[in-house]
Write an enzyme that holds these catalytic residues in place. Structure first.
Site, short mmCIF file in Angstrom:
data_model
loop_
_atom_site.label_atom_id
_atom_site.label_comp_id
_atom_site.label_asym_id
_atom_site.label_seq_id
_atom_site.Cartn_x
_atom_site.Cartn_y
_atom_site.Cartn_z
N TYR A 50 50.65 53.84 58.75
CA TYR A 50 50.92 54.35 59.97
C TYR A 50 49.59 54.36 60.59
CZ TYR A 50 50.83 58.88 63.31
OH TYR A 50 50.79 59.18 64.47
N SER A 104 46.35 58.00 66.93
CA SER A 104 46.11 59.23 66.35
C SER A 104 44.78 59.66 65.75
CB SER A 104 46.98 59.21 65.40
OG SER A 104 47.12 60.27 63.93
#
Length: 177
Positions: A148, A135
């Site tokens: 995350y 990401s």
């Protein structure tokens, strides 16, 4: 078991969600057999020459079961797409240890363990590939998403290590963000 060696086979985690579902569709349209993994049901008919396994990749015993089923379905894998992810949106000070551990287990540990379990099936093809979905949060993040971001940053580092170690078996390892 007789394996269909005329079609390439890919294993996709997070297969029931948006990106995962699209990945399943693209591989099917390209003539691949797909093994889809997700903790959620697929929600529609999975491709008939594929295999869908509903399981939680954060649990090592379920990963062992997934690869037992995979080996019954096919003798080799041409590719693995580590797409599944868990996201907790909370400030660091409000994130519990259990939430942190759940994100790391689903995102980073599962990527490691899936690659480890898939390696013998990829090695047999002489030209396997692993794609780890990272990401933008791995390199430039925002507030309230620390677990995350950390897991996705770990995936980038793990991908580089895998690329070096798996190159001798002609297994390409890349990450996309």
């Amino acid at each position: 078991m007789d394996y269909d060696t005329t079609k390439r086979t890919v294993l996709v985690t997070g297969a029931a969600g948006g990106v995962g579902r699209a990945t399943v569709r693209v591989f099917c349209e390209a003539g691949w057999r797909v093994i889809g993994i997700d903790r959620a049901p697929f929600g529609e008919v999975f491709p008939e020459d594929g295999l869908f396994i509903q399981a939680d990749i954060s649990r090592p015993e379920e990963l062992e079961m997934i690869f037992s089923e995979t080996r019954r379905f096919t003798g080799s894998l041409d590719a693995v797409v580590n797409n599944a992810a868990l996201q907790v949106i909370k400030p660091i000070l409000e994130t519990s240890i259990e939430e942190w551990d759940a994100v790391i287990a689903s995102n980073l540990r599962a990527t490691f363990f899936i690659a480890k379990l898939a390696y013998p099936l990829l090695e047999g093809t002489g030209k396997g590939a692993i794609v780890n979905v990272s990401s933008v949060h791995a390199v430039q993040t925002s507030g309230n998403i620390a677990s995350y971001a950390a897991s996705k940053g770990g995936i980038l580092a793990l991908t580089r290590a895998m690329a070096i170690e798996f190159a001798q078996a002609n297994i390409r390892v890349n990450a996309i963000s």
